[in-house]
Design a protein around this motif. Structure first.
Motif: not given
Length: 283
Positions: A12, A95-96, A80, A10, A99
């Motif tokens: 972020i 914030s993601l 997560w 991920g 992925t």
């Protein structure tokens, strides 16, 4: 940035200035570092056990549980979570954005110097992603390597100009890839165990490697010759002094290496002379 056991990675983004702990979904808690400033920490399934011990007013608490912490000090996604230090006013957010799925465990990640690309190392391949779009732009695999068993890429590093990617693997070889051509420019062979860490000098003329064989090496990108920096301390706290992390100073004069015997050593690049041993870590 967090990696789960499913081979997903991920990305972020982090903004603001308070301490933070990151963890994959389902972990017991997040680990963080730093005090009142902008330090951020990442954790795996070990959760809060990696948190900074002791510390001052703003140090991250040793034990935090995602299930009991107040809502204003946590943020959760589907796989997560982030925990914010309750001792510090929250001005940070995460914030993601992507992925990045892989077919095997992701052993290492590294951004390019301009931040536009991310390289990952996994079983038999290194992969490069566009950090803006999340799209995979390149897959690098040595087809001449033996097909039997696994061959995990333990370390990746972009050259400062972004033209090359260095990979260090379990087969003890360092491969320098021409990214545009997707071909191997150099193979540096000399380590006796797998390669755990790589770092280019800012000039791009040198690359430093760290290996489980208790050595760091400084390689000349033009000649392929290397200078061997060996750990042979008689008073080493641990018989296993494999080098797990290396870095070359911005001015190119020194190499630092962290090893399994809990010591950080610093050598002069020009002479190969050990100039400092930094002790204090317990693990």
């Amino acid at each position: 940035m967090e990696r789960g056991m499913d081979g997903g990675l991920g990305l972020i983004p982090i903004s603001g200035g308070s301490s933070l702990g990151l963890g994959p979904g389902g972990a017991a808690g997040g680990a963080g570092a730093g005090s009142m400033g902008g330090a951020a920490g990442a954790s795996g399934a070990q959760g809060a056990q990696g948190a900074q011990q002791g510390g001052g007013q703003g140090s991250f608490p040793d034990e935090l549980d995602i299930h009991t912490i107040a809502p204003e000090f946590k943020k959760e996604g589907s796989d997560w979570f982030a925990i914010f230090n309750p001792k510090v006013k929250r001005v940070l957010d995460v914030s993601l954005v992507h992925t990045l799925m892989h077919e095997s465990v992701v052993c290492c990640v590294r951004f390019s110097a301009d931040g536009k690309y991310l390289a990952t190392g996994c079983n038999r391949t290194a992969q490069i992603y566009d950090t803006k779009t999340g799209l995979k732009t390149c897959v690098l695999a040595d087809e001449s390597a033996g097909k039997a068993g696994d061959l995990y890429i333990r370390s990746v590093c972009f050259s400062p100009d972004g033209k090359y990617l260095a990979t260090g693997a379990e087969d003890k070889q360092i491969r320098i890839w021409d990214i545009a051509k997707k071909t191997i420019r150099n193979i540096f062979d000399g380590h006796q165990q797998e390669i755990y860490s790589l770092d280019f000098s800012l000039s791009g003329h040198l690359i430093v490697s760290g290996s489980g064989d208790k050595t760091a090496r400084i390689w000349d990108m033009v000649t392929g010759l290397s200078k061997v920096l060996t750990i042979n301390d008689g008073d080493s706290l641990n018989a296993d002094a494999g080098v797990t992390s290396v870095a070359i100073s911005p001015n190119g004069l020194f190499v630092a290496a962290g090893s399994l015997d809990t010591v950080v050593r610093i050598w002069e690049v020009g002479t190969g002379v050990l100039v400092e041993r930094l002790r204090g870590h317990r693990d």
